[in-house]
Design a protein around this motif. Structure first.
Motif, PDB file in Angstrom:
ATOM      1  N   ASP A  46       0.826  -1.207   0.000  1.00 36.84           N
ATOM      2  CA  ASP A  46       0.000   0.000   0.000  1.00 36.84           C
ATOM      3  C   ASP A  46       0.863   1.262   0.000  1.00 36.84           C
ATOM      4  OD1 ASP A  46      -2.170  -1.640   0.024  1.00 36.84           O
ATOM      5  OD2 ASP A  46      -2.670  -1.335   2.136  1.00 36.84           O
ATOM      6  N   ALA A  47       2.001   1.210   0.713  1.00 41.81           N
ATOM      7  CA  ALA A  47       2.903   2.366   0.732  1.00 41.81           C
ATOM      8  C   ALA A  47       3.463   2.638  -0.659  1.00 41.81           C
ATOM      9  CB  ALA A  47       4.041   2.123   1.721  1.00 41.81           C
ATOM     10  N   LEU A  48       3.783   1.595  -1.397  1.00 41.29           N
ATOM     11  CA  LEU A  48       4.289   1.770  -2.760  1.00 41.29           C
ATOM     12  C   LEU A  48       3.210   2.327  -3.685  1.00 41.29           C
ATOM     13  CD1 LEU A  48       6.357  -1.530  -3.081  1.00 41.29           C
ATOM     14  CD2 LEU A  48       7.253   0.790  -2.818  1.00 41.29           C
ATOM     15  N   VAL A  49       1.976   1.857  -3.508  1.00 48.49           N
ATOM     16  CA  VAL A  49       0.859   2.366  -4.316  1.00 48.49           C
ATOM     17  C   VAL A  49       0.642   3.854  -4.045  1.00 48.49           C
ATOM     18  CG1 VAL A  49      -1.636   2.231  -4.693  1.00 48.49           C
ATOM     19  CG2 VAL A  49      -0.279   0.138  -4.539  1.00 48.49           C
ATOM     20  N   PHE A  50       0.647   4.228  -2.777  1.00 46.30           N
ATOM     21  CA  PHE A  50       0.479   5.643  -2.448  1.00 46.30           C
ATOM     22  C   PHE A  50       1.701   6.465  -2.855  1.00 46.30           C
ATOM     23  CE2 PHE A  50      -2.871   4.075   0.426  1.00 46.30           C
ATOM     24  CZ  PHE A  50      -3.889   4.943   0.049  1.00 46.30           C
ATOM     25  N   GLY A  51       2.852   5.803  -2.992  1.00 47.75           N
ATOM     26  CA  GLY A  51       4.017   6.491  -3.536  1.00 47.75           C
ATOM     27  C   GLY A  51       3.780   6.910  -4.979  1.00 47.75           C
ATOM     28  N   ILE A  52       3.110   6.045  -5.753  1.00 44.90           N
ATOM     29  CA  ILE A  52       2.739   6.403  -7.128  1.00 44.90           C
ATOM     30  C   ILE A  52       1.776   7.580  -7.118  1.00 44.90           C
ATOM     31  CG2 ILE A  52       1.596   5.571  -9.215  1.00 44.90           C
ATOM     32  CD1 ILE A  52       2.550   2.764  -8.500  1.00 44.90           C
ATOM     33  N   PHE A  53       0.828   7.556  -6.182  1.00 39.61           N
ATOM     34  CA  PHE A  53      -0.114   8.673  -6.032  1.00 39.61           C
ATOM     35  C   PHE A  53       0.643   9.974  -5.726  1.00 39.61           C
ATOM     36  CE2 PHE A  53      -2.521  11.355  -3.126  1.00 39.61           C
ATOM     37  CZ  PHE A  53      -3.714  11.557  -3.816  1.00 39.61           C
ATOM     38  N   ALA A  54       1.630   9.894  -4.848  1.00 39.87           N
ATOM     39  CA  ALA A  54       2.392  11.087  -4.472  1.00 39.87           C
ATOM     40  C   ALA A  54       3.236  11.609  -5.626  1.00 39.87           C
ATOM     41  CB  ALA A  54       3.281  10.773  -3.268  1.00 39.87           C
ATOM     42  N   LEU A  55       3.696  10.713  -6.503  1.00 44.83           N
ATOM     43  CA  LEU A  55       4.491  11.141  -7.650  1.00 44.83           C
ATOM     44  C   LEU A  55       3.711  12.102  -8.541  1.00 44.83           C
ATOM     45  CD1 LEU A  55       6.452   8.042  -9.021  1.00 44.83           C
ATOM     46  CD2 LEU A  55       7.380  10.157  -8.075  1.00 44.83           C
ATOM     47  N   SER A  56       2.446  11.768  -8.795  1.00 42.40           N
ATOM     48  CA  SER A  56       1.641  12.620  -9.666  1.00 42.40           C
ATOM     49  C   SER A  56       1.436  13.997  -9.054  1.00 42.40           C
ATOM     50  CB  SER A  56       0.288  11.955  -9.943  1.00 42.40           C
ATOM     51  OG  SER A  56      -0.453  11.789  -8.736  1.00 42.40           O
ATOM     52  N   LEU A  57       1.219  14.030  -7.757  1.00 42.46           N
ATOM     53  CA  LEU A  57       1.035  15.320  -7.077  1.00 42.46           C
ATOM     54  C   LEU A  57       2.329  16.128  -7.080  1.00 42.46           C
ATOM     55  CD1 LEU A  57      -0.733  17.234  -5.436  1.00 42.46           C
ATOM     56  CD2 LEU A  57      -0.092  15.958  -3.377  1.00 42.46           C
ATOM     57  N   ASP A  58       3.443  15.454  -6.831  1.00 43.29           N
ATOM     58  CA  ASP A  58       4.730  16.145  -6.809  1.00 43.29           C
ATOM     59  C   ASP A  58       5.086  16.687  -8.186  1.00 43.29           C
ATOM     60  OD1 ASP A  58       7.479  16.688  -5.534  1.00 43.29           O
ATOM     61  OD2 ASP A  58       7.986  15.443  -7.262  1.00 43.29           O
ATOM     62  N   TYR A  59       4.755  15.935  -9.231  1.00 43.22           N
ATOM     63  CA  TYR A  59       5.073  16.382 -10.590  1.00 43.22           C
ATOM     64  C   TYR A  59       4.318  17.661 -10.929  1.00 43.22           C
ATOM     65  CZ  TYR A  59       5.544  16.265 -15.664  1.00 43.22           C
ATOM     66  OH  TYR A  59       5.799  16.601 -16.966  1.00 43.22           O
ATOM     67  N   VAL A 196      11.510  13.253 -17.752  1.00 44.79           N
ATOM     68  CA  VAL A 196      10.710  14.351 -18.297  1.00 44.79           C
ATOM     69  C   VAL A 196      11.062  15.658 -17.605  1.00 44.79           C
ATOM     70  CG1 VAL A 196       8.357  15.266 -18.497  1.00 44.79           C
ATOM     71  CG2 VAL A 196       8.817  12.874 -19.037  1.00 44.79           C
ATOM     72  N   ALA A 197      11.243  15.615 -16.288  1.00 47.98           N
ATOM     73  CA  ALA A 197      11.544  16.829 -15.531  1.00 47.98           C
ATOM     74  C   ALA A 197      12.858  17.459 -15.966  1.00 47.98           C
ATOM     75  CB  ALA A 197      11.575  16.527 -14.035  1.00 47.98           C
ATOM     76  N   ASN A 198      13.799  16.660 -16.451  1.00 52.33           N
ATOM     77  CA  ASN A 198      15.092  17.176 -16.884  1.00 52.33           C
ATOM     78  C   ASN A 198      15.161  17.387 -18.393  1.00 52.33           C
ATOM     79  OD1 ASN A 198      16.987  17.147 -14.394  1.00 52.33           O
ATOM     80  ND2 ASN A 198      15.933  15.183 -14.280  1.00 52.33           N
ATOM     81  N   SER A 199      14.020  17.299 -19.050  1.00 52.95           N
ATOM     82  CA  SER A 199      13.960  17.517 -20.485  1.00 52.95           C
ATOM     83  C   SER A 199      13.567  18.960 -20.788  1.00 52.95           C
ATOM     84  CB  SER A 199      12.955  16.558 -21.122  1.00 52.95           C
ATOM     85  OG  SER A 199      11.638  16.886 -20.702  1.00 52.95           O
ATOM     86  N   ARG A 200      13.470  19.285 -22.065  1.00 52.62           N
ATOM     87  CA  ARG A 200      13.050  20.620 -22.480  1.00 52.62           C
ATOM     88  C   ARG A 200      11.643  20.923 -21.974  1.00 52.62           C
ATOM     89  NH1 ARG A 200      10.020  22.520 -26.826  1.00 52.62           N
ATOM     90  NH2 ARG A 200      10.532  24.622 -27.536  1.00 52.62           N
ATOM     91  N   TYR A 201      10.757  19.934 -22.065  1.00 50.85           N
ATOM     92  CA  TYR A 201       9.380  20.131 -21.606  1.00 50.85           C
ATOM     93  C   TYR A 201       9.332  20.391 -20.098  1.00 50.85           C
ATOM     94  CZ  TYR A 201       4.494  19.073 -20.569  1.00 50.85           C
ATOM     95  OH  TYR A 201       3.205  19.132 -20.113  1.00 50.85           O
TER      96      TYR A 201
END
Length: 234
Positions: A46-59, A196-201
């Motif tokens: 569950d912690a790993l699943v919520f880690g995926i959730f947190a990634l989208s928010l952080d992005y 993606v974060a380190n790309s031109r976009y």
């Protein structure tokens, strides 16, 4: 007027911290999964699943400065899609179809909601308030629509994730398998977003956080940039 592309710098040692840390944490998660009992395996999954959730928010927040309180809505849409389909339809690969339907439904709602907010120029605290309103409305719908969502009790009897192709059948019943699947998905998404974060976009998204008006005057379509996927090139 021709717009020159943003300068592509070499990846620095500081930027390499993310993949190195991800690999180290993945190794730690694998070690823990080998010695943990059933309860802690479920917690780790569950912690790993919520880690995926947190990634989208952080992005979204970390790249554009747009703080969203509506991510729980999209997370819930995907979960309810899988649960509703798997408990009401007894067909092959129903959980996989539920995953596809959940991703599609959550993406469609996010696209429509984000389109109206971003193209209407809603930014800052107003954006946050609107996303919070979306979560509150979604919560009331879920609680009130008992026939479909089960209300406060939720949905029980959800089938485990399974894939059947001819004589081959794969069913995720062991919690350790669920941990490995969640870990792989988390690592893939983390490294993809890091790239993606380190790309031109990604640099363009950061420019929108610093000064969106200046980016607009340089010729960039800032609402499209904020709402488009990472392969979009303004």
């Amino acid at each position: 007027m021709k717009i020159l592309p943003l300068k592509q710098d070499k990846i620095s040692a500081r930027e390499l911290f993310t993949p190195i840390t991800a690999i180290a944490l993945a190794g730690l998660a694998i070690v823990v999964s080998l010695v943990a009992d059933y309860y802690w395996l479920m917690i780790l999954r569950d912690a790993l699943v919520f880690g995926i959730f947190a990634l989208s928010l952080d992005y979204l927040w970390g790249r554009t400065g747009l703080l969203s309180f509506g991510h729980a809505t999209f997370f819930g849409i995907g979960a309810y899609a899988v649960a509703i389909l798997s408990t009401n339809f007894d067909v092959s690969n129903i959980t996989v179809l539920g995953l596809i339907a959940g991703i599609g439904a959550a993406g469609l709602v996010a696209l429509l909601f984000g389109y109206f907010l971003l193209f209407a120029g809603v930014r800052g605290p107003y954006f946050t308030i609107m996303t919070l309103a979306l979560t509150v409305i979604s919560h009331h719908i879920v609680i009130a629509w008992v026939e479909v969502t089960g209300g406060d009790s939720g949905i029980t009897g959800v089938q485990p994730l399974s894939l059947s192709l001819g004589s081959f059948e794969f069913v995720v019943t062991a919690p350790q398998t669920g941990v490995y699947i969640a870990l792989v998905l988390l690592l893939v998404l983390l490294l993809a977003l890091w790239r993606v974060a380190n790309s031109r976009y990604g640099r363009l998204l950061k420019a929108l956080e610093v000064n969106e008006l200046r980016a607009r005057t340089l010729g960039y379509n800032t609402p499209c940039t904020s709402s488009a996927p990472s392969w979009y090139r303004p």
